[in-house]
Design a protein around this motif. Structure first.
Motif: not given
Length: 248
Positions: A70-88
């Motif tokens: 789900e993250y292999r084509s995403r930039p780190p900015a999206f990964i950090v924000a999505d992980q923060a939404d999931k509480g991680r």
């Protein structure tokens, strides 16, 4: 620093002592300029590791997260924000960029297309007359509103001589073939052993089959501008502007 200072007290010269220790005299003076020894600020100096440095296991976890489906084509900015939404939270955005850069995955991951190195544009140099020509077609206002004439112009790049020009009511490859034939007759270019390059943009008359067949018969090599780069045919464009805005 202590060894250098001890050597000075024993009578050694400062330059020789610094040379033995592998430092420059100016580096020594910079370290002791404020009356006390400062930290070594050389780029290759050994520094203590920061307390928050990622362990090898944490770095592998960051790399695995960035390469997850789900993250292999995403930039780190999206990964950090999505992980923060999931509480991680695993690492900061800059840390992810740094880890990806170390593993050569910062610019090409997942299904993204790898960067391609473009070749430099082909250039031609006019070293003598009738070695490099350029040509183009420009619109001229007709006798009534909404009507246009088409100016076909061929220029010798070396001498800026107009070797051929005609005004027609249409824009076709057949008319361009007739014009290039007349220009070759006028300049006495009937010898196929003389190399001649004809440069133009990517218009439809320039790439028409009839026109290209005529160039092949005359022994002329076609050359084209890069797509969407108008200044590749600057000599013809400049001549058109002079004609339209500075008549006479």
């Amino acid at each position: 620093m202590t060894l250098v200072q001890d050597a000075q007290r024993d009578g050694a010269r400062l330059a020789k002592a610094c040379q033995v220790m592998g430092i420059n005299v100016r580096t020594y003076y910079r370290w002791v300029s404020e009356g006390e020894v400062t930290a070594d600020r050389r780029p290759d100096a050994d520094r203590p590791e920061p307390a928050n440095k990622l362990s090898p296991e944490e770095r592998e976890a960051v790399l695995a997260l960035c390469n997850a489906p789900e993250y292999r084509s995403r930039p780190p900015a999206f990964i950090v924000a999505d992980q923060a939404d999931k509480g991680r939270y695993l690492a900061s955005e800059s840390t992810m960029y740094r880890v990806l850069h170390e593993y050569d995955q910062q610019h090409h991951r997942g299904r993204q297309q790898a960067p391609q190195r473009k070749r430099p544009p082909t250039t031609h140099q006019a070293t003598a007359p009738n070695r490099l020509w350029c040509w183009d077609i420009s619109w001229l206002p007709g006798p009534a509103r909404g009507t246009w004439w088409y100016l076909y112009l061929i220029m010798d790049v070396f001498s800026r001589k107009i070797v051929g020009h005609e005004v027609y009511e249409t824009e076709t490859g057949e008319l361009a073939a007739e014009l290039i034939q007349k220009a070759c007759w006028r300049e006495h270019l009937t010898d196929r052993h003389k190399p001649l390059i004809l440069h133009s943009d990517n218009g439809s008359p320039m790439k028409a089959a009839t026109f290209l067949e005529k160039l092949y018969d005359l022994g002329i090599t076609p050359s084209y501008s890069r797509p969407r780069v108008s200044n590749d045919n600057a000599f013809a464009e400049s001549a058109f502007k002079t004609l339209k805005y500075r008549p006479g």
